[in-house]
Motif scaffolding. Structure first.
Motif, PDB file in Angstrom:
ATOM      1  N   VAL A 138     -44.590   8.559  98.162  1.00 42.17           N
ATOM      2  CA  VAL A 138     -44.814   7.109  97.735  1.00 42.17           C
ATOM      3  C   VAL A 138     -45.736   6.234  97.997  1.00 42.17           C
ATOM      4  O   VAL A 138     -45.851   5.447  97.306  1.00 42.17           O
ATOM      5  CB  VAL A 138     -43.869   6.537  99.330  1.00 42.17           C
ATOM      6  N   THR A 139     -47.089   7.760  98.125  1.00 49.15           N
ATOM      7  CA  THR A 139     -47.902   7.425  98.113  1.00 49.15           C
ATOM      8  C   THR A 139     -48.284   7.409  96.319  1.00 49.15           C
ATOM      9  O   THR A 139     -48.486   6.452  95.654  1.00 49.15           O
ATOM     10  CB  THR A 139     -48.731   8.001  99.175  1.00 49.15           C
ATOM     11  N   LEU A 140     -47.585   8.640  95.892  1.00 58.03           N
ATOM     12  CA  LEU A 140     -47.995   8.998  94.804  1.00 58.03           C
ATOM     13  C   LEU A 140     -47.116   7.152  93.862  1.00 58.03           C
ATOM     14  O   LEU A 140     -47.953   7.382  92.248  1.00 58.03           O
ATOM     15  CB  LEU A 140     -47.358   9.866  93.928  1.00 58.03           C
ATOM     16  N   LEU A 141     -46.187   7.321  93.724  1.00 58.66           N
ATOM     17  CA  LEU A 141     -45.443   6.336  92.500  1.00 58.66           C
ATOM     18  C   LEU A 141     -46.535   4.407  93.072  1.00 58.66           C
ATOM     19  O   LEU A 141     -46.293   4.380  92.357  1.00 58.66           O
ATOM     20  CB  LEU A 141     -43.864   5.934  93.849  1.00 58.66           C
ATOM     21  N   LEU A 179     -44.040  14.660  87.191  1.00 58.34           N
ATOM     22  CA  LEU A 179     -45.056  15.016  88.799  1.00 58.34           C
ATOM     23  C   LEU A 179     -45.864  15.636  89.086  1.00 58.34           C
ATOM     24  O   LEU A 179     -46.675  16.267  88.574  1.00 58.34           O
ATOM     25  CB  LEU A 179     -44.273  13.656  89.329  1.00 58.34           C
ATOM     26  N   TYR A 180     -44.780  16.029  89.953  1.00 54.39           N
ATOM     27  CA  TYR A 180     -45.197  17.670  90.427  1.00 54.39           C
ATOM     28  C   TYR A 180     -44.015  18.880  90.982  1.00 54.39           C
ATOM     29  O   TYR A 180     -42.950  18.233  90.820  1.00 54.39           O
ATOM     30  CB  TYR A 180     -46.136  16.929  91.890  1.00 54.39           C
ATOM     31  N   VAL A 219     -51.582  12.791  91.499  1.00 56.14           N
ATOM     32  CA  VAL A 219     -50.595  14.131  92.245  1.00 56.14           C
ATOM     33  C   VAL A 219     -52.075  14.302  92.815  1.00 56.14           C
ATOM     34  O   VAL A 219     -51.692  14.422  94.256  1.00 56.14           O
ATOM     35  CB  VAL A 219     -50.810  14.781  91.487  1.00 56.14           C
ATOM     36  N   ASP A 220     -53.143  14.373  92.514  1.00 56.15           N
ATOM     37  CA  ASP A 220     -54.358  14.825  92.871  1.00 56.15           C
ATOM     38  C   ASP A 220     -54.552  14.594  94.456  1.00 56.15           C
ATOM     39  O   ASP A 220     -54.690  14.964  95.578  1.00 56.15           O
ATOM     40  CB  ASP A 220     -55.298  15.155  92.388  1.00 56.15           C
ATOM     41  N   SER A 221     -54.735  12.931  94.401  1.00 53.82           N
ATOM     42  CA  SER A 221     -54.595  12.012  94.958  1.00 53.82           C
ATOM     43  C   SER A 221     -54.309  12.172  96.334  1.00 53.82           C
ATOM     44  O   SER A 221     -54.702  12.363  97.210  1.00 53.82           O
ATOM     45  CB  SER A 221     -55.392  10.586  94.700  1.00 53.82           C
ATOM     46  N   ALA A 222     -52.817  11.900  96.106  1.00 50.38           N
ATOM     47  CA  ALA A 222     -51.861  11.564  97.321  1.00 50.38           C
ATOM     48  C   ALA A 222     -51.516  13.110  97.424  1.00 50.38           C
ATOM     49  O   ALA A 222     -51.542  12.739  98.788  1.00 50.38           O
ATOM     50  CB  ALA A 222     -50.287  10.887  96.474  1.00 50.38           C
ATOM     51  N   PHE A 223     -51.524  14.009  96.976  1.00 50.74           N
ATOM     52  CA  PHE A 223     -51.205  15.820  98.232  1.00 50.74           C
ATOM     53  C   PHE A 223     -52.097  16.071  98.114  1.00 50.74           C
ATOM     54  O   PHE A 223     -52.052  17.474  98.327  1.00 50.74           O
ATOM     55  CB  PHE A 223     -50.567  16.553  97.128  1.00 50.74           C
ATOM     56  N   GLY A 257     -54.716  17.599  96.916  1.00 47.63           N
ATOM     57  CA  GLY A 257     -54.485  18.599  96.203  1.00 47.63           C
ATOM     58  C   GLY A 257     -54.270  19.677  96.259  1.00 47.63           C
ATOM     59  O   GLY A 257     -54.177  20.649  96.605  1.00 47.63           O
ATOM     60  N   ALA A 258     -52.800  19.967  97.536  1.00 51.59           N
ATOM     61  CA  ALA A 258     -52.180  21.024  98.060  1.00 51.59           C
ATOM     62  C   ALA A 258     -50.963  20.949  96.806  1.00 51.59           C
ATOM     63  O   ALA A 258     -50.276  22.767  96.941  1.00 51.59           O
ATOM     64  CB  ALA A 258     -52.158  20.124  99.114  1.00 51.59           C
ATOM     65  N   TYR A 259     -50.432  20.174  96.272  1.00 53.37           N
ATOM     66  CA  TYR A 259     -49.342  20.592  95.188  1.00 53.37           C
ATOM     67  C   TYR A 259     -50.049  20.620  93.738  1.00 53.37           C
ATOM     68  O   TYR A 259     -50.561  19.301  93.408  1.00 53.37           O
ATOM     69  CB  TYR A 259     -48.294  18.944  95.853  1.00 53.37           C
ATOM     70  N   PRO A 260     -48.831  21.359  92.996  1.00 53.04           N
ATOM     71  CA  PRO A 260     -49.538  21.903  91.846  1.00 53.04           C
ATOM     72  C   PRO A 260     -49.188  20.225  90.945  1.00 53.04           C
ATOM     73  O   PRO A 260     -47.894  20.192  91.108  1.00 53.04           O
ATOM     74  CB  PRO A 260     -49.196  22.513  90.991  1.00 53.04           C
ATOM     75  N   TYR A 261     -49.653  19.613  89.903  1.00 54.33           N
ATOM     76  CA  TYR A 261     -49.608  18.743  89.052  1.00 54.33           C
ATOM     77  C   TYR A 261     -48.862  19.623  88.175  1.00 54.33           C
ATOM     78  O   TYR A 261     -48.674  20.802  87.533  1.00 54.33           O
ATOM     79  CB  TYR A 261     -50.360  18.578  88.091  1.00 54.33           C
ATOM     80  N   ASN A 262     -47.379  18.924  87.271  1.00 53.44           N
ATOM     81  CA  ASN A 262     -46.255  19.608  86.442  1.00 53.44           C
ATOM     82  C   ASN A 262     -46.606  18.119  85.486  1.00 53.44           C
ATOM     83  O   ASN A 262     -45.126  17.260  85.648  1.00 53.44           O
ATOM     84  CB  ASN A 262     -45.313  19.579  87.726  1.00 53.44           C
TER      85      ASN A 262
END
Lengths: 325, 553
Positions: free
Chosen positions: B403-406, B517-518, B323-327, B329-334
């Motif tokens: 999609v990058t995260l997946l 995920l986030y 999550v940190d990599s795909a977004f 750091g802008a979206y919080p991991y959940n």
């Protein structure tokens, strides 16, 4: 021995036959398009009535038979596929492109409302493509190895550029970084520049490649030597004599280019959020709006046919030998 | 020939000058945006506000959060909520609950009218509830919340409305704060779904003027607006005379629209531009409550019908790193798969249950008999490969970053021996129900926005033949789990409610039914001269009626 009158009559008969042949083939192409698009849409996975209900409500939900029945009845989805197909063809024969499922308006009205932004985009792109192709050809073809190779390289790269990527790149450079052109929202000439360039650059690459080959060949023709011995300047020889001989294949390619521009418009209108039939087609395909998809595809097919006809006419104008033969 | 070249040159010059003329900047020399308004008390008002949004729904009203974003602009609700979850007055100035918890009485603001001129009174509100929950104007999300509870509506007098329930439903007020329950003009609703889809009528700050499909929705100000929520910055009509809600799906274009001054405010700042946006613009972020974006596992078929494999799958994935990599750091991991961390009633204790533990994952798989590996490194048992089909609704629910995260998770899972097959569901196939059946996926990517932990009753209530529940996408039927959530929804005592919701959350986590995920996030960026934009707190819609400009005219 035939008289002049007989000859004239025979020529007219040949012309009529040719026109008839063209008309028949145009109808066959349109019918094939309509049929293909109908069955592609019908055979796509998922239930059409569920899709209609879920699109409107904005939720993915399994629908009950009681919910689906009125929709199936309203749109005739409960009929056998052959009956649906024949009804669809019958409508088309009456010149009725149907009513959009999603927009609840006649397809013809929607297309007409969206036609001009796409047509203006295409015309601008075609014009720019020709200007770029001519400029590169005149500046580099037959002007020494280095210049020719550079020109040829530029053309190959231009022809290979994917439009989606190119659109984003032009947006980043000329809109975001340099701020020369708006990113979106300007439907005037200024807002047309980047979308038209996005469409034009790959087409220009193809056109210039063809033009360069013909241009180089024509440069070694005897009439060029004659023109030079008459004391004409190089620029006059190239622009006035050689060019006319080298544009024919590119003119022919322009018929194809119209189709490529239309399919490119789908991408460009989406990237730049411009109105037009490309954008409507994407939405219609997503929502499986069969009347709208088939209406737009038929318009595109008709445009192809007309463009190719115009190309034939342009041939005659550029090369008088075609008329006499 | 020379004449022709001269003519062509003139044409080019003419075109260029035309372009230059049209290139008159929309900005003044000081760099402020021109809005066509006038200055009143230091604010530029009566101008045009341009807002760049992302998704365009098929209808301006409905049960999707993307429709709610629009509905919030032209509909008012009975109540609203603040960031800390407190319920505040809107159309209802006060309310009370009967001792048995089954009846709610709302006292309405007098003198409110819909923009078609009809009265917004208790009868209109009653008509709305009947229509939304049982009638022609049915809203599937409103139904998912209340249909099972709804007994009826009554207009006691012109400004007193009573909502009767079959059984107590304590999260009612925050649920009603959502745009799905925005009050529409009954006269407009009676025109039928088609007309209401394109030209819905409410009593809100804006009036839908025209929907240019594929482009924008043009709103004009409701000059008679007198029913702003108590949380608004000002009462009365919107500051600007018009608002253009543009659909700019491409992230580069949307951010470019703000950068070039074509939009004053944009939604969903591309995560790659988030850091830069924070420096140059006024940014706001809202972590959407409800169910976070999660992988829900299909508990009815292999491999995830086996709980050991569900847990092994969860341990196989370094979701936080992904999550940190795909977004950026802008979206919080959940980490929690049941609830988003911003949901009132969320219990943070289960977020770390399935941290990245590849060795434990491998051990669980070995125990389940998936010990051998094939030539490509995937685990096999009895000749079949350990495969998981992960479906994601591309283009509508899932962004390119997801999609990058997946893809990242796919390669992580491969290390452990999983053959994760990513299946993009087209919008058409997804909405057509192609991926709604028990045999159509092993894991589904999705979220559900909601201002209450009670949303679990929607996402986990049993999917039974006589009481189907399409939102139970794990197809996991547990009477016990449903019972826990139902107790939470009914409990009048907040502490008791919290215990019930927590136990449901623990149950979902213990059985590894969904992998978080986030958190779904609303982000807004406003141009430096655009002030007063705020985010509604039940769903995260931008509120634009308080927006004004500080720049030149």
């Amino acid at each position: 021995m035939t008289t002049v009158a007989e000859h004239s009559l025979r020529a007219r008969g040949t012309r009529t036959r040719r026109i008839l042949g063209r008309a028949v083939s145009a109808v066959i192409v349109l019918w094939a398009c309509a049929t293909l698009i109908f069955f592609v849409q019908i055979l796509m996975p998922g239930d059409r009535a569920t899709l209609l209900l879920n699109q409107v409500s904005g939720e993915v939900r399994t629908r009950t038979a009681a919910e689906l029945a009125p929709i199936n009845r309203q749109y005739g989805f409960d009929q056998p596929i052959l009956v649906q197909y024949l009804r669809y063809l019958g409508q088309l024969l009456h010149g009725d492109l149907g009513t959009s499922y999603q927009l609840a308006r006649p397809t013809t009205e929607i297309i007409l409302g969206q036609l001009w932004p796409t047509v203006s985009l295409m015309l601008a792109a075609l014009l720019i493509a020709w200007v770029l192709a001519l400029a590169v050809t005149l500046a580099t073809a037959g002007r020494g190895r280095f210049r020719s190779a550079t020109g040829s390289g530029i053309e190959t790269i231009a022809a290979a550029l994917p439009q989606y990527w190119l659109g984003i790149l032009l947006l980043l450079v000329f809109s975001l970084a340099l701020k020369w052109f708006p990113a979106e929202g300007d439907l005037g000439p200024r807002g047309l520049v980047l979308p038209a360039l996005t469409l034009a650059i790959p087409i220009a690459g193809f056109l210039a490649q063809l033009m360069r080959d013909e241009f180089t060949r024509a440069l070694s023709q005897p009439f060029v030597v004659t023109a030079r011995t008459r004391g004409l300047r190089e620029r006059q020889v190239r622009a006035g004599h050689v060019l006319r001989h080298s544009v024919l294949p590119a003119v022919s390619l322009s018929g194809w280019a119209v189709g490529a521009l239309l399919s490119g418009a789908v991408i460009v209108e989406t990237v730049y959020a411009r109105p037009g039939i490309g954008q409507v087609l994407v939405q219609a395909a997503i929502t499986r709006d069969i009347p709208l998809v088939s209406g737009i595809v038929l318009v595109i097919a008709a445009t192809y046919i007309i463009a190719n006809l115009l190309v034939d006419l342009a041939y005659v104008r550029i090369d008088p030998r075609i008329t006499t033969s | 020939m020379r004449r022709r070249i001269a003519a062509a040159s003139s044409l080019a010059v003419l075109l260029a000058s035309g372009l230059t003329a049209c290139a008159a900047p929309r900005q003044t020399e000081s760099g402020t945006t021109v809005h066509g308004g006038r200055v009143v008390g230091g604010k530029v008002v009566d101008g045009v506000l341009e807002y760049g949004h992302e998704q365009e729904p098929s209808c301006l009203i409905g049960g999707w959060v993307q429709q709610v974003y629009l509905m919030r602009q032209f509909l008012d609700s009975l109540v609203t909520v603040t960031a800390d979850g407190a319920v505040k007055p809107w159309l209802a100035t006060s309310w009370s609950q009967s001792p048995d918890g089954r009846s709610w009485t709302f006292h309405l603001k007098p003198g409110v009218r819909f923009t078609d001129g009809t009265k917004l009174d208790a009868a209109a509100v009653a008509y709305n509830f009947d229509s939304l929950l049982t009638g022609a104007g049915a809203n599937s999300t409103a139904q998912a919340y209340l249909q099972e509870y709804y007994a009826g509506s009554r207009a006691i007098d012109a400004t007193t409305f009573r909502l009767d329930l079959r059984k107590p439903y304590q999260p009612l007020l925050p649920v009603l704060a959502q745009g799905y329950f925005g009050i529409q003009s009954p006269a407009a609703m009676r025109r039928g779904a088609s007309a209401n889809c394109v030209h819905p009528v409410g009593s809100g700050a804006w009036i839908v003027r025209q929907w240019n499909r594929g482009q924008n929705v043009v709103f004009t100000r409701n000059d008679d607006y007198n029913s702003a929520p108590s949380t608004a910055s000002h009462q009365g009509p919107a500051y600007q005379r018009s608002m253009v809600w543009k659909f700019l799906k491409d992230p580069t274009l949307r951010y470019g629209s703000l950068e070039t001054g074509a939009s004053d405010v944009i939604y969903d700042v591309p995560t790659v531009d988030w850091a830069a946006a924070k420096r140059s613009y006024a940014v706001q972020r809202y972590i959407t409550p409800g169910r976070a974006v999660s992988l829900t596992l299909n508990a009815t078929r292999a491999p995830f019908s086996d709980e050991r494999l569900r847990r092994a799958f969860a341990y196989s994935l370094d979701r936080k790193a992904g999550v940190d990599s795909a977004f950026h750091g802008a979206y919080p991991y959940n980490g929690d798969g049941a609830l988003s961390k911003s949901t009132p009633g969320y219990d943070p204790r289960f977020a770390g249950t399935y941290s990245y533990q590849p060795r434990l994952a491998a051990r669980l798989l070995d125990q389940a008999g998936w010990t051998a590996r094939d030539g490509e490194g995937y685990r096999v048992r009895d000749g079949s490969r350990l495969t998981a089909q992960v479906v994601y609704p591309a283009g509508s629910i899932v962004t390119p970053e997801t999609v990058t995260l997946l893809q990242d998770l796919q390669s992580q899972a491969k290390e452990i021996g999983w053959d994760v097959q990513l299946v993009p569901a087209t919008q058409s196939a997804y909405f057509a129900g192609e991926y709604s059946t028990r045999t159509s996926y092993d894991a589904m990517t999705g979220y559900w926005t909601s201002p209450t932990a009670g949303v679990m009753y929607i996402t986990w209530r049993q999917d039974l033949a006589n009481r189907p529940n399409s939102a139970n996408i794990a197809f996991y039927n547990s009477r016990r789990l449903e019972g826990m959530i139902a107790v939470g929804n009914a409990a009048a005592d907040p502490a008791q409610r919290q215990v019930a919701y927590s136990s449901a959350q623990r149950y979902i986590s213990d059985h590894a039914l969904a992998i978080g995920l986030y958190a779904q996030t609303t982000s807004l960026a406003s141009a430096p001269d655009t002030k007063g934009v705020w985010i509604e707190q039940s769903q995260g819609e931008p509120v634009l009626s308080d927006a004004y400009f500080t720049g030149g005219q």
